[in-house]
Enzyme design. Structure first.
Site, short mmCIF file in Angstrom:
data_model
loop_
_atom_site.label_atom_id
_atom_site.label_comp_id
_atom_site.label_asym_id
_atom_site.label_seq_id
_atom_site.Cartn_x
_atom_site.Cartn_y
_atom_site.Cartn_z
N ARG A 41 2.52 -8.98 -6.43
CA ARG A 41 3.94 -8.98 -6.12
C ARG A 41 4.47 -10.42 -6.22
O ARG A 41 4.27 -11.23 -5.32
CB ARG A 41 4.19 -8.43 -4.70
N ARG B 34 11.33 -8.69 5.49
CA ARG B 34 9.99 -8.66 6.06
C ARG B 34 9.53 -10.03 6.54
O ARG B 34 8.46 -10.14 7.15
CB ARG B 34 8.99 -8.11 5.05
N ASP C 95 8.06 6.99 -1.85
CA ASP C 95 6.79 6.29 -2.07
C ASP C 95 5.59 7.23 -2.08
O ASP C 95 4.64 7.04 -2.83
CB ASP C 95 6.57 5.27 -0.94
N GLY D 250 4.62 1.62 2.31
CA GLY D 250 3.76 0.46 2.22
C GLY D 250 2.56 0.85 1.39
O GLY D 250 2.09 2.00 1.47
N SER E 39 -0.46 2.32 3.43
CA SER E 39 -0.15 3.58 4.12
C SER E 39 0.14 4.69 3.11
O SER E 39 -0.16 5.87 3.38
CB SER E 39 1.02 3.40 5.09
N ASN E 40 0.70 4.34 1.95
CA ASN E 40 0.88 5.35 0.90
C ASN E 40 -0.48 5.92 0.48
O ASN E 40 -0.64 7.13 0.30
CB ASN E 40 1.55 4.73 -0.33
N GLY F 67 1.01 3.65 -8.46
CA GLY F 67 -0.30 3.02 -8.37
C GLY F 67 -1.03 3.39 -7.10
O GLY F 67 -2.26 3.56 -7.09
N ASP F 68 -0.29 3.54 -6.00
CA ASP F 68 -0.90 3.94 -4.73
C ASP F 68 -1.43 5.37 -4.83
O ASP F 68 -2.50 5.68 -4.31
CB ASP F 68 0.11 3.83 -3.60
N TYR G 8 13.91 -6.53 0.46
CA TYR G 8 12.96 -6.61 1.57
C TYR G 8 13.48 -7.52 2.68
O TYR G 8 14.00 -8.60 2.43
CB TYR G 8 11.62 -7.16 1.07
#
Length: 316
Positions: free
Chosen positions: A169, A107, A294, A36, A39-40, A257-258, A105
């Site tokens: 997104r 979700r 990730d 996520g 969290s990344n 990007g994270d 996904y």
């Protein structure tokens, strides 16, 4: 002194993917992890030696328990994560077949999509120097959108700086729906962290001068990722262009990007100036893309220091 360098929040999903280049649906074994955007970033910050907290809402199920355990194991504070039996933890499946990466996904109606303003712990946010959020959270549901703005308002009241990565997104919402929300959050951010391609969509133009003019009107600092072979630092006073070299090899671009955001925020936490923080951001992002996953390839601070200094690795 703040207890945490950065606190962040948002959905993290369980991740499953086939071994090697085998596709989904072929009957092979699946590896398991999680991922996520927020969290990344949190894991990246923890590995880089920062004090970081992450909160979300997960299902009261094995997938949610595994995410919380994994985050805790990486050194991230998870004391404010909420668990619910009324919705499941989100799931994503990934495959890389003939060089093409595809993500699926599951979700809709997830536990994290139920986040609401009442779930925002202002006192906890007040323990951080920086609150980091992304544009994924407000795209998940109306209550998540309200929660995102509630978190920013809480940070402002507590004197906490706000870092915002639009993380656009278009599988979650249209550009027409996303644009006013993400631009409003950008206006409230102390650090706005878009990609150049995202800016073209958000501002509806390919004209570099027009994009720069819009960025210079923002009250905070904009750190623009991948504007050609440069990253930009844009303020009301002007622009600093920071060149970067492309990664030696690219295995998996998810999480790049994270990793960049984690590196930049870690630089700020360590007292770096903006240009040095951007250079650290590029280094972390470039390492993330050179291995699958990730966040698995995010370096430790010792590794990052060695690479920044150009020190030679001595095996024995």
């Amino acid at each position: 002194m703040a207890q945490y360098d950065v606190i962040t929040f948002g959905e993290t999903m369980s991740l499953m993917y086939p071994e090697g280049s085998r596709g989904l649906g072929t009957g092979g074994k699946l590896e398991q992890s999680f991922g996520g955007a927020e969290s990344n970033v949190a894991i990246g910050l923890a590995r880089l030696g920062c004090r970081v907290g992450w909160f979300s809402k997960v299902g009261d199920d094995p997938l949610g328990a595994g995410i919380v355990k994994g985050m805790r194991g990486e050194g991230v504070d998870v004391s404010r994560v909420l668990r619910t039996s009324s919705a499941p933890t989100g799931l994503m499946l990934r495959e890389a077949v003939r060089g093409k990466l595809s993500v699926y996904y599951y979700r809709a109606g997830s536990a994290a999509s139920k986040l609401a303003p009442a779930d925002i712990d202002e006192a906890y946010i007040g323990e951080a120097s920086i609150l980091h959020l992304t544009g994924i959270t407000p795209a998940l549901s109306a209550s998540c959108l309200d929660a995102a703005f509630a978190a920013v308002a809480a940070a402002k009241r507590q004197g906490v700086k706000v870092s915002f990565d639009p993380n656009l997104r278009l599988k979650l919402w249209t550009i027409e729906a996303a644009r006013p929300v993400l631009l409003k959050l950008a206006e409230q951010a102390d650090y706005f962290l878009p990609g150049y391609d995202e800016l073209q969509l958000l501002y509806g133009t390919d004209d570099e001068a027009a994009i720069l003019q819009r960025l210079r009107q923002l009250p905070g600092v904009s750190i623009v990722k991948s504007a050609g072979a440069e990253n930009w630092i844009v303020t009301g006073d002007g622009i600093v262009k920071v060149p970067f070299a492309k990664a030696e090899r690219v295995v998996d671009t998810v999480g790049a990007g994270d990793g960049f955001c984690a590196g930049f925020l870690a630089g700020l936490a360590k007292g770096y100036g903006l240009e040095a923080a951007v250079q650290l951001a590029w280094l972390v992002g470039s390492l993330v893309v050179q291995a699958p996953g990730d966040w698995e390839a995010v370096p430790t601070w010792a590794e990052a220091e060695r690479l920044l200094s150009g020190a030679r690795h001595i095996e024995r």
